[in-house]
Design an enzyme around this catalytic site. Structure first.
Site, PDB file in Angstrom:
ATOM      1  N   HIS A 109       0.827  -1.209   0.000  1.00 20.43           N
ATOM      2  CA  HIS A 109       0.000   0.000   0.000  1.00 20.43           C
ATOM      3  C   HIS A 109       0.857   1.254   0.000  1.00 20.43           C
ATOM      4  CE1 HIS A 109       0.371   0.897   4.400  1.00 20.43           C
ATOM      5  NE2 HIS A 109       0.429  -0.411   4.532  1.00 20.43           N
ATOM      6  N   ASP A 138       6.371   0.739   6.620  1.00 17.41           N
ATOM      7  CA  ASP A 138       4.939   0.486   6.484  1.00 17.41           C
ATOM      8  C   ASP A 138       4.302   1.541   5.602  1.00 17.41           C
ATOM      9  OD1 ASP A 138       2.335  -0.329   6.906  1.00 17.41           O
ATOM     10  OD2 ASP A 138       2.188   0.517   8.912  1.00 17.41           O
ATOM     11  N   GLU A 172      -5.210   1.615   2.683  1.00 18.43           N
ATOM     12  CA  GLU A 172      -5.058   0.516   3.637  1.00 18.43           C
ATOM     13  C   GLU A 172      -5.071   1.001   5.075  1.00 18.43           C
ATOM     14  OE1 GLU A 172      -3.090  -2.449   6.236  1.00 18.43           O
ATOM     15  OE2 GLU A 172      -2.501  -0.370   5.826  1.00 18.43           O
ATOM     16  N   GLU A 173      -4.431   2.142   5.320  1.00 15.45           N
ATOM     17  CA  GLU A 173      -4.311   2.619   6.688  1.00 15.45           C
ATOM     18  C   GLU A 173      -5.624   3.112   7.276  1.00 15.45           C
ATOM     19  OE1 GLU A 173      -2.016   1.921   8.433  1.00 15.45           O
ATOM     20  OE2 GLU A 173      -0.096   1.938   7.402  1.00 15.45           O
ATOM     21  N   HIS A 389       3.587   3.508  12.747  1.00 11.64           N
ATOM     22  CA  HIS A 389       2.548   4.360  13.347  1.00 11.64           C
ATOM     23  C   HIS A 389       3.074   5.120  14.570  1.00 11.64           C
ATOM     24  CE1 HIS A 389      -1.137   2.051  11.560  1.00 11.64           C
ATOM     25  NE2 HIS A 389      -0.082   1.984  10.775  1.00 11.64           N
TER      26      HIS A 389
END
Length: 418
Positions: A109, A138, A172-173, A389
């Site tokens: 993503h 990520d 996606e997040e 994150h």
């Protein structure tokens, strides 16, 4: 949605090491190509990280999409941009065609969790074996591994596949609400789906790994209706929805512990409009994680029962809603067999261990890919990193060559025996 992987115990690490001891011979040509690609991977990571692409940053995501699509075109893929069903976010799809039987899809993503302007306080930087930057692990590392592993395979003349489909998602997040159906339908057209979320850094987990299950996601909403009144002149005439909401949040704080496969955390609340009015409404939302198919229904029923059990503020009404999002990912027997093939390939690298992370509370698009039950799905084939994150997200540079080698050799292996 991420992805705090469990730190393996020493016994599990020892088992992984022992299972990797009987290694097959390393493919020196693929390994040399992976080594030669490392500098290019780092360059790609830098270019991607310097494009801020938080989920709300439509322009930034479009720039990442431009970059990824150009790279796929250079690999000879037939590419297209697909609009997310609920926004203007662009999804990038590329398809390579070969002469074999394997139909495989590779997913990663483009969006991150970080707000616009984050590079001013969390810049791209090199520190020893670590490369830092927002979203570098990520999941921009996943994009880089896919692009460069395919280039490695092309350098080896690999065409032992029917189709290789690459899909770079853009929401996606925030739950893949505009792309989940597409991921599920495309996955059903393939034999195998490999997902490129990051694996835990060796500095945290001692060994690199793949993931065997990930939680599904849902949002629980608690809405309280009360009655407004003047906060100074007639507070007794009101029914304070904010007080009742606070009471019910505390009462249900640990309610999921008695529901197998469920996790709930209240994460946002809002009540009242002005200082001098008793609030007539208040709303709270909770992040819910699910590892069993019936967990959402059981959790909702438990919340309803608990909130009706006792009230702090009379004449208030509590309403519970549960919106289920991404489904859980469970590798299952076929996924475990694929993980074992990956472990054998990793062991070709001087007996290097590949750990099987049993579960994460974070959701991934592997859940949608698993939805039809057709494709075998394996998760966390991206780079080793940490800080997802959070502050100071990084990847470990010495994971680049092994992860390129793993993807390239796994695809070669699957091409021979889909």
């Amino acid at each position: 949605m991420k992805k705090i992987l469990l730190k393996p115990c020493l016994a599990a690490v020892a088992l992984a090491l022992s299972m990797g001891a009987s290694a097959q011979k390393r493919d020196d040509a693929v390994f040399a190509a992976a080594q030669a690609a490392q500098a290019a991977v780092i360059d790609t990571l830098q270019k991607l990280v310097l494009i801020e692409s938080g989920s709300a940053n439509i322009a930034g995501i479009a720039r990442v999409a431009d970059f990824a699509q150009a790279r796929l075109n250079a690999l000879g893929a037939k590419t297209e941009r697909i609009k997310s069903t609920n926004s203007d976010r662009a999804i990038v799809k590329g398809v390579l065609t070969g002469k074999g039987r394997l139909k495989v899809m590779l997913i990663a993503h483009m969006d991150t969790v970080y707000p616009e302007g984050i590079l001013a306080t969390q810049p791209y930087k090199l520190d020893g074996n670590r490369l830092y930057g927002p979203g570098i692990a990520d999941d921009k590392g996943g994009i880089a591994v896919i692009l460069h592993a395919l280039a490695v395979l092309q350098s080896q003349g690999w065409n032992d596949f029917a189709t290789v489909t690459v899909l770079f998602n853009s929401d996606e997040e925030i739950g893949s609400g505009g792309s989940g159906d597409l991921i599920q339908s495309l996955a059903a057209e393939h034999d195998v789906v490999l997902s490129y979320e990051p694996t835990a850094a060796k500095s945290m987990a001692k060994v690199e790994g793949v993931l065997l299950s990930a939680a599904g996601t849902a949002t629980a909403t608690m809405e309280v209706k009360g009655r407004a009144s003047h906060a100074g002149a007639a507070p007794q005439e009101g029914r304070n929805a904010l007080i009742e909401l606070s009471h019910q949040m505390l009462a249900t704080e640990h309610i999921a512990k008695d529901i197998p496969g469920a996790q709930l955390n209240w994460t946002h609340a809002q009540g009242g409009l002005v200082r001098n009015q008793i609030p007539e409404s208040a709303v709270a939302t909770a992040d819910v994680r699910l590892l069993q198919p019936d967990a959402a229904d059981k959790l909702k029923a438990a919340l309803i029962a608990k909130t009706q059990e006792s009230k702090r503020v009379p004449d208030t009404h509590v309403h519970i809603k549960m919106d289920v999002g991404r489904p859980p990912y469970v590798a299952g027997e076929r996924g475990m067999a694929l993980a074992q093939r990956a472990r054998a390939i990793y062991a070709e690298l001087d007996g290097r261990a590949l750990f099987f992370h049993p579960v994460t509370g974070g959701g991934t698009d592997a859940g949608f890919a698993s939805g039809s039950g057709k494709a075998v799905v394996l998760e966390s084939l991206g780079l080793a990193g940490w800080g997802f994150h959070a502050r100071d997200e990084y990847i470990e540079i010495d994971s680049i060559v092994p992860r390129l080698y793993l993807t390239a050799r796994l695809l070669q292996d699957l091409g021979k025996q889909p």
